[in-house]
Design a protein around this motif. Structure first.
Motif, PDB file in Angstrom:
ATOM      1  N   VAL A  75      29.875  34.441  32.800  1.00 43.37           N
ATOM      2  CA  VAL A  75      30.897  35.110  32.168  1.00 43.37           C
ATOM      3  C   VAL A  75      31.984  34.307  31.678  1.00 43.37           C
ATOM      4  CG1 VAL A  75      32.443  36.958  32.762  1.00 43.37           C
ATOM      5  CG2 VAL A  75      30.318  36.942  33.912  1.00 43.37           C
ATOM      6  N   ALA A  76      32.154  34.561  30.231  1.00 44.30           N
ATOM      7  CA  ALA A  76      33.517  33.852  29.654  1.00 44.30           C
ATOM      8  C   ALA A  76      34.950  34.319  30.069  1.00 44.30           C
ATOM      9  CB  ALA A  76      33.200  33.846  28.055  1.00 44.30           C
ATOM     10  N   ALA A  77      35.716  33.809  30.295  1.00 43.90           N
ATOM     11  CA  ALA A  77      36.957  34.098  30.871  1.00 43.90           C
ATOM     12  C   ALA A  77      37.841  33.215  30.747  1.00 43.90           C
ATOM     13  CB  ALA A  77      36.967  34.562  32.158  1.00 43.90           C
ATOM     14  N   GLY A 116      42.104  46.243  43.209  1.00 45.67           N
ATOM     15  CA  GLY A 116      41.762  47.197  42.167  1.00 45.67           C
ATOM     16  C   GLY A 116      42.421  47.025  41.002  1.00 45.67           C
ATOM     17  N   LEU A 117      43.339  46.011  40.903  1.00 41.13           N
ATOM     18  CA  LEU A 117      44.272  45.696  39.892  1.00 41.13           C
ATOM     19  C   LEU A 117      43.307  44.680  38.830  1.00 41.13           C
ATOM     20  CD1 LEU A 117      47.681  45.923  41.044  1.00 41.13           C
ATOM     21  CD2 LEU A 117      46.350  47.700  40.051  1.00 41.13           C
ATOM     22  N   ILE A 118      42.761  45.166  37.676  1.00 45.05           N
ATOM     23  CA  ILE A 118      42.164  44.423  36.829  1.00 45.05           C
ATOM     24  C   ILE A 118      42.982  43.063  36.118  1.00 45.05           C
ATOM     25  CG2 ILE A 118      40.398  44.080  34.814  1.00 45.05           C
ATOM     26  CD1 ILE A 118      39.570  45.560  37.622  1.00 45.05           C
ATOM     27  N   GLU A 119      42.438  41.948  35.976  1.00 43.50           N
ATOM     28  CA  GLU A 119      43.119  40.752  35.609  1.00 43.50           C
ATOM     29  C   GLU A 119      43.085  40.487  34.157  1.00 43.50           C
ATOM     30  OE1 GLU A 119      44.447  37.457  38.729  1.00 43.50           O
ATOM     31  OE2 GLU A 119      42.523  38.241  39.367  1.00 43.50           O
ATOM     32  N   GLU A 120      41.660  40.657  33.780  1.00 42.72           N
ATOM     33  CA  GLU A 120      41.465  40.416  32.438  1.00 42.72           C
ATOM     34  C   GLU A 120      39.677  41.064  32.232  1.00 42.72           C
ATOM     35  OE1 GLU A 120      40.207  36.718  30.809  1.00 42.72           O
ATOM     36  OE2 GLU A 120      40.125  35.653  32.948  1.00 42.72           O
ATOM     37  N   MET A 121      39.520  41.262  31.026  1.00 43.41           N
ATOM     38  CA  MET A 121      37.925  41.718  30.555  1.00 43.41           C
ATOM     39  C   MET A 121      37.575  40.290  30.335  1.00 43.41           C
ATOM     40  SD  MET A 121      38.116  45.185  28.861  1.00 43.41           S
ATOM     41  CE  MET A 121      39.485  44.883  27.696  1.00 43.41           C
ATOM     42  N   GLY A 122      36.449  39.931  30.843  1.00 43.87           N
ATOM     43  CA  GLY A 122      35.517  38.920  30.543  1.00 43.87           C
ATOM     44  C   GLY A 122      34.343  39.471  29.772  1.00 43.87           C
ATOM     45  N   THR A 123      33.820  38.204  29.183  1.00 41.46           N
ATOM     46  CA  THR A 123      32.459  38.677  28.146  1.00 41.46           C
ATOM     47  C   THR A 123      31.204  38.034  28.772  1.00 41.46           C
ATOM     48  OG1 THR A 123      33.877  38.778  26.337  1.00 41.46           O
ATOM     49  CG2 THR A 123      31.452  38.516  25.887  1.00 41.46           C
ATOM     50  N   MET A 124      29.994  38.600  28.821  1.00 38.88           N
ATOM     51  CA  MET A 124      28.995  38.046  29.255  1.00 38.88           C
ATOM     52  C   MET A 124      28.309  37.397  28.273  1.00 38.88           C
ATOM     53  SD  MET A 124      28.363  39.661  32.524  1.00 38.88           S
ATOM     54  CE  MET A 124      26.862  38.451  32.206  1.00 38.88           C
ATOM     55  N   ARG A 125      28.288  36.074  28.709  1.00 40.42           N
ATOM     56  CA  ARG A 125      27.578  34.853  27.886  1.00 40.42           C
ATOM     57  C   ARG A 125      26.154  34.820  28.102  1.00 40.42           C
ATOM     58  NH1 ARG A 125      30.793  29.283  27.842  1.00 40.42           N
ATOM     59  NH2 ARG A 125      32.067  30.437  26.590  1.00 40.42           N
ATOM     60  N   ARG A 126      25.738  34.589  29.371  1.00 40.29           N
ATOM     61  CA  ARG A 126      24.394  34.437  29.424  1.00 40.29           C
ATOM     62  C   ARG A 126      23.964  35.301  31.006  1.00 40.29           C
ATOM     63  NH1 ARG A 126      21.797  28.569  29.950  1.00 40.29           N
ATOM     64  NH2 ARG A 126      19.525  29.099  30.828  1.00 40.29           N
ATOM     65  N   ILE A 127      22.671  35.787  30.789  1.00 45.73           N
ATOM     66  CA  ILE A 127      22.126  36.494  32.074  1.00 45.73           C
ATOM     67  C   ILE A 127      20.826  35.696  32.294  1.00 45.73           C
ATOM     68  CG2 ILE A 127      21.338  38.672  32.839  1.00 45.73           C
ATOM     69  CD1 ILE A 127      23.431  40.063  30.932  1.00 45.73           C
ATOM     70  N   ALA A 178      29.378  27.898  39.891  1.00 45.71           N
ATOM     71  CA  ALA A 178      29.605  26.978  38.863  1.00 45.71           C
ATOM     72  C   ALA A 178      30.443  27.369  37.855  1.00 45.71           C
ATOM     73  CB  ALA A 178      28.172  26.573  38.063  1.00 45.71           C
ATOM     74  N   TYR A 179      31.241  26.493  37.296  1.00 49.31           N
ATOM     75  CA  TYR A 179      32.238  26.860  36.332  1.00 49.31           C
ATOM     76  C   TYR A 179      32.483  25.674  35.373  1.00 49.31           C
ATOM     77  CZ  TYR A 179      36.013  24.407  38.907  1.00 49.31           C
ATOM     78  OH  TYR A 179      36.599  23.267  39.752  1.00 49.31           O
ATOM     79  N   ASP A 180      32.833  26.000  34.026  1.00 50.55           N
ATOM     80  CA  ASP A 180      33.509  25.080  33.201  1.00 50.55           C
ATOM     81  C   ASP A 180      34.779  25.501  32.553  1.00 50.55           C
ATOM     82  OD1 ASP A 180      32.969  26.760  31.123  1.00 50.55           O
ATOM     83  OD2 ASP A 180      30.910  25.885  30.704  1.00 50.55           O
ATOM     84  N   GLU A 181      35.278  24.765  31.428  1.00 50.21           N
ATOM     85  CA  GLU A 181      36.411  25.114  31.182  1.00 50.21           C
ATOM     86  C   GLU A 181      36.437  26.469  30.464  1.00 50.21           C
ATOM     87  OE1 GLU A 181      34.035  23.347  27.702  1.00 50.21           O
ATOM     88  OE2 GLU A 181      34.517  22.963  29.825  1.00 50.21           O
ATOM     89  N   ALA A 182      35.581  27.146  30.195  1.00 50.58           N
ATOM     90  CA  ALA A 182      35.450  28.563  29.529  1.00 50.58           C
ATOM     91  C   ALA A 182      34.944  29.510  30.246  1.00 50.58           C
ATOM     92  CB  ALA A 182      34.958  28.387  28.007  1.00 50.58           C
ATOM     93  N   SER A 183      33.994  29.229  31.134  1.00 44.24           N
ATOM     94  CA  SER A 183      33.284  30.219  31.864  1.00 44.24           C
ATOM     95  C   SER A 183      32.967  29.889  33.318  1.00 44.24           C
ATOM     96  CB  SER A 183      31.838  30.288  31.117  1.00 44.24           C
ATOM     97  OG  SER A 183      31.121  29.428  31.222  1.00 44.24           O
ATOM     98  N   ILE A 184      32.504  31.155  33.825  1.00 47.66           N
ATOM     99  CA  ILE A 184      32.232  30.998  35.577  1.00 47.66           C
ATOM    100  C   ILE A 184      30.504  31.377  35.709  1.00 47.66           C
ATOM    101  CG2 ILE A 184      34.315  31.314  36.529  1.00 47.66           C
ATOM    102  CD1 ILE A 184      33.865  34.223  36.946  1.00 47.66           C
ATOM    103  N   GLN A 185      30.145  30.940  36.528  1.00 46.67           N
ATOM    104  CA  GLN A 185      28.469  31.405  36.874  1.00 46.67           C
ATOM    105  C   GLN A 185      28.591  32.169  38.243  1.00 46.67           C
ATOM    106  OE1 GLN A 185      25.462  28.354  36.472  1.00 46.67           O
ATOM    107  NE2 GLN A 185      25.764  28.224  34.552  1.00 46.67           N
TER     108      GLN A 185
END
Length: 227
Positions: A26-28, A4-15, A52-59
């Motif tokens: 999610v961009a992170a 329950g300790l949040i590591e970061e806030m990500g941003t929704m890139r695509r839905i 899935a993931y790349d250098e800037a986001s996760i799916q």
């Protein structure tokens, strides 16, 4: 398991949505440091699997049950989300036991400053689940481990310190917004086990009736069961 300790806030890139199934992109940054396919990531307190993931986001996949039980269905591109990786075996346990299994949602009914803190009042969609909440006990809101300061028959309140407000999406929450709620798993297991005890004495079909008639854990119940 999470803390329950949040590591970061990500941003929704695509839905990508098909019916009640979704794939979230999610961009992170921080959680990408050691990410792998199959990892568990809590998104607003919901345990999801990295597909899935790349250098800037996760799916991450969202199944229909998760869609129905959480506020992930309300997400839009550009929204910020709380992110936490599953707890590592050698990590400090800074919050409480969080499974990422959301019990339901609630609505923010009030947000009031109190000196250096902000007090949020939450009304769960199912007020019956407040039976798992006690003052000074733990609760998870949108993935954040918090301490309950008040609880009534219909609402609960938590007090947020400036650091938590700055580092999580609570900074944007206003009255009318929804939050995911996960109640303390210990209380749920205790209730379930007590229910099975009633079933052994009264028969499985009468378990609910026996539990209701007992009225909770009492001195007589403990005596009847050898305590």
């Amino acid at each position: 398991m999470f803390t329950g300790l949040i590591e970061e806030m990500g941003t929704m890139r695509r839905i990508d949505r098909q019916g009640q199934a979704m794939v979230l992109t999610v961009a992170a940054k921080r959680i990408l440091e050691d990410v792998a396919i199959g990892d568990s990531i809590a998104v607003n307190g919901v345990c999801l699997t990295v597909v899935a993931y790349d250098e800037a986001s996760i799916q991450l996949d969202v199944m229909p049950e998760t869609f129905r039980q959480t506020n992930l269905r309300r997400l839009h591109i550009g929204d910020r989300v709380n992110l936490e990786r599953a707890m590592a075996g050698k990590s400090r346990f800074g919050g409480h036991i969080v499974q990422g299994h959301v019990d339901g949602t609630g609505t923010v009914t009030a947000r009031k400053p109190e000196e250096n803190a902000v007090v949020f009042t939450i009304a769960p969609d199912d007020p019956g689940l407040l039976r798992y909440v006690i003052p000074r006990g733990s609760i998870t809101l949108d993935g954040i481990s918090l301490t309950v300061i008040r609880v009534t028959e219909t609402q609960l309140a938590v007090s947020i310190i400036p650091h938590t407000l700055a580092q999580t999406i609570l900074q944007t929450k206003q009255p009318g917004d929804t939050v995911n709620i996960e109640y303390d798993v210990l209380g749920k297991y205790v209730e379930r086990l007590l229910g099975f005890g009633a079933g052994e004495r009264a028969g499985a079909a009468g378990a609910d009736a026996a539990r209701s008639a007992r009225g909770g854990l009492t001195a007589q119940f403990l005596a009847d069961n050898g305590f």
